[in-house]
Write a protein that holds these residues in place. Structure first.
Motif, PDB file in Angstrom:
ATOM      1  N   UNK A 176       0.822  -1.212   0.000  1.00 12.91           N
ATOM      2  CA  UNK A 176       0.000   0.000   0.000  1.00 12.91           C
ATOM      3  C   UNK A 176       0.857   1.264   0.000  1.00 12.91           C
ATOM      4  N   UNK A 177       1.995   1.184   0.662  1.00 17.68           N
ATOM      5  CA  UNK A 177       2.900   2.330   0.710  1.00 17.68           C
ATOM      6  C   UNK A 177       3.887   2.289  -0.458  1.00 17.68           C
ATOM      7  N   UNK A 178       4.409   1.101  -0.730  1.00 18.14           N
ATOM      8  CA  UNK A 178       5.515   0.966  -1.665  1.00 18.14           C
ATOM      9  C   UNK A 178       5.115   1.159  -3.128  1.00 18.14           C
ATOM     10  N   UNK A 179       4.075   0.465  -3.563  1.00 19.33           N
ATOM     11  CA  UNK A 179       3.749   0.446  -4.996  1.00 19.33           C
ATOM     12  C   UNK A 179       3.354   1.824  -5.539  1.00 19.33           C
ATOM     13  N   UNK A 180       2.486   2.597  -4.844  1.00 18.04           N
ATOM     14  CA  UNK A 180       2.172   3.933  -5.383  1.00 18.04           C
ATOM     15  C   UNK A 180       3.396   4.832  -5.517  1.00 18.04           C
ATOM     16  N   UNK A 181       4.336   4.684  -4.582  1.00 22.69           N
ATOM     17  CA  UNK A 181       5.526   5.523  -4.627  1.00 22.69           C
ATOM     18  C   UNK A 181       6.444   5.145  -5.781  1.00 22.69           C
ATOM     19  N   UNK A 182       6.754   3.856  -5.906  1.00 21.34           N
ATOM     20  CA  UNK A 182       7.737   3.473  -6.918  1.00 21.34           C
ATOM     21  C   UNK A 182       7.142   3.445  -8.322  1.00 21.34           C
ATOM     22  N   UNK A 183       5.806   3.432  -8.431  1.00 20.92           N
ATOM     23  CA  UNK A 183       5.204   3.495  -9.766  1.00 20.92           C
ATOM     24  C   UNK A 183       5.406   4.868 -10.399  1.00 20.92           C
ATOM     25  N   UNK A 184       5.895   5.825  -9.609  1.00 22.38           N
ATOM     26  CA  UNK A 184       6.223   7.136 -10.151  1.00 22.38           C
ATOM     27  C   UNK A 184       7.598   7.160 -10.818  1.00 22.38           C
ATOM     28  N   UNK A 185       8.434   6.155 -10.506  1.00 22.31           N
ATOM     29  CA  UNK A 185       9.803   6.151 -11.061  1.00 22.31           C
ATOM     30  C   UNK A 185      10.058   4.965 -11.986  1.00 22.31           C
ATOM     31  N   UNK A 186       9.202   3.936 -11.955  1.00 21.57           N
ATOM     32  CA  UNK A 186       9.298   2.823 -12.906  1.00 21.57           C
ATOM     33  C   UNK A 186       7.903   2.536 -13.442  1.00 21.57           C
TER      34      UNK A 186
ATOM     35  N   UNK B 101      -6.277   2.643  -5.194  1.00 20.30           N
ATOM     36  CA  UNK B 101      -6.329   1.461  -4.331  1.00 20.30           C
ATOM     37  C   UNK B 101      -5.645   1.750  -2.999  1.00 20.30           C
ATOM     38  N   UNK B 102      -4.506   2.456  -3.067  1.00 17.63           N
ATOM     39  CA  UNK B 102      -3.810   2.826  -1.829  1.00 17.63           C
ATOM     40  C   UNK B 102      -4.658   3.763  -0.980  1.00 17.63           C
ATOM     41  N   UNK B 103      -5.353   4.707  -1.621  1.00 17.82           N
ATOM     42  CA  UNK B 103      -6.279   5.578  -0.880  1.00 17.82           C
ATOM     43  C   UNK B 103      -7.352   4.737  -0.204  1.00 17.82           C
ATOM     44  N   UNK B 104      -7.846   3.721  -0.905  1.00 22.47           N
ATOM     45  CA  UNK B 104      -8.851   2.833  -0.320  1.00 22.47           C
ATOM     46  C   UNK B 104      -8.312   2.117   0.905  1.00 22.47           C
ATOM     47  N   UNK B 105      -6.998   1.822   0.911  1.00 21.12           N
ATOM     48  CA  UNK B 105      -6.397   1.201   2.086  1.00 21.12           C
ATOM     49  C   UNK B 105      -6.461   2.095   3.304  1.00 21.12           C
ATOM     50  N   UNK B 106      -6.204   3.392   3.098  1.00 20.79           N
ATOM     51  CA  UNK B 106      -6.309   4.343   4.205  1.00 20.79           C
ATOM     52  C   UNK B 106      -7.759   4.462   4.663  1.00 20.79           C
TER      53      UNK B 106
ATOM     54  N   UNK C 215      -4.519  -5.395   0.310  1.00 19.60           N
ATOM     55  CA  UNK C 215      -4.730  -4.861   1.651  1.00 19.60           C
ATOM     56  C   UNK C 215      -6.091  -4.302   1.994  1.00 19.60           C
ATOM     57  N   UNK C 216      -6.686  -3.404   1.178  1.00 21.51           N
ATOM     58  CA  UNK C 216      -7.917  -2.741   1.627  1.00 21.51           C
ATOM     59  C   UNK C 216      -9.019  -3.674   2.118  1.00 21.51           C
TER      60      UNK C 216
ATOM     61  N   UNK D  84       0.709   7.429   7.252  1.00 17.68           N
ATOM     62  CA  UNK D  84       1.754   7.073   6.286  1.00 17.68           C
ATOM     63  C   UNK D  84       1.129   6.604   4.969  1.00 17.68           C
ATOM     64  N   UNK D  85       0.113   5.740   5.043  1.00 17.18           N
ATOM     65  CA  UNK D  85      -0.533   5.243   3.826  1.00 17.18           C
ATOM     66  C   UNK D  85      -1.216   6.383   3.087  1.00 17.18           C
ATOM     67  N   UNK D  86      -1.906   7.239   3.835  1.00 19.93           N
ATOM     68  CA  UNK D  86      -2.616   8.350   3.205  1.00 19.93           C
ATOM     69  C   UNK D  86      -1.647   9.307   2.521  1.00 19.93           C
TER      70      UNK D  86
END
Length: 249
Positions: free
Chosen positions: A35-45, A111-116, A152-153, A235-237
């Protein structure tokens, strides 16, 4: 080496930084890694590669705490979710491969927002009774695991309850997420979507994951449940909304 890995040195540093934060949260709570990792790294790969990286990291993380969690958790809490999740994980993988990159980044952030949101919304204090709720949770979690490496959500919404002891929910989620990672990784392997550079990238980042996961696990039980819920929600949000704002900008 960086050309073969498909990342710049700065991107590798950003990926490892994301792994450190996500690993700590995973060790503390049993969830939050992807939930934390994928949204962040999808900005660089590329989004699909970010998802596969998240799957591999979850797979590498699965043994960390899984044996102890498996001994403590009642199989009745996890069996239906794992089985039904296996049915929809391939559908999520296929859907991702047909989704344009920018749309995939947007959906991953959502999806990450949905986790928060899953942590914040009110719900009954006890686990939902019956197999229907567990099957529904598993079907959605399997699809999200295949599409975004983020089951996760629905899992958080199912297990994190006021009347469920944190140790029980944490152990159950570690078991479910471990099996989801195995299933999604197998699907990706059979579909020929995994490659050596992505696997090597995951192995390079794994030491950071081990260290941060161990540190987070050390604080489990020492931080009040209400406090760690607020920490994880924040952190997730921040990760999800940050990725969303960056994408829209």
């Amino acid at each position: 080496m960086f050309e073969w890995l498909g990342v710049t040195p700065l991107a590798l540093v950003a990926i490892c930084a994301g792994v450190l934060v996500a690993g700590f949260i995973r060790g503390l709570t049993g969830f939050g890694l992807a939930l934390i990792l994928v949204p962040l790294i999808s900005q660089v790969i590329a989004p699909e590669r970010a998802v596969l990286f998240g799957v591999l990291m979850a797979l590498l993380t699965a043994p960390l705490g899984y044996p102890a969690a498996r001994k403590e958790v009642d199989p009745k809490l996890t069996r239906t979710i794992i089985i039904t999740g296996a049915l929809t994980a391939p559908l999520g993988q296929i859907a991702l491969s047909f989704t344009p990159p920018d749309l995939a980044r947007l959906l991953v952030a959502l999806v990450a927002v949905a986790g928060a949101v899953a942590l914040a919304v009110p719900r009954p204090p006890a686990l939902p009774p019956g197999e229907v709720a567990a099957a529904r949770t598993g079907l959605l979690a399997g699809f999200l695991g295949g599409f975004a490496a983020m089951p996760g959500p629905p899992i958080i919404h199912h297990f994190v309850r006021r009347d469920v002891k944190p140790a029980i929910s944490r152990n159950a989620m570690i078991v479910v997420f471990g099996w989801n990672a195995v299933i999604v990784a197998l699907v990706a392997l059979l579909r020929g979507r995994l490659d050596l550079p992505t696997a090597a990238l995951a192995l390079l980042a794994f030491p950071a994951l081990m260290v941060s996961n161990k540190l987070g696990a050390r604080y489990f039980g020492l931080i009040a449940e209400a406090v760690w819920r607020r920490i994880v929600f924040t952190v997730i949000a921040v990760a999800a909304v940050g990725a969303l704002v960056r994408l829209l900008a």
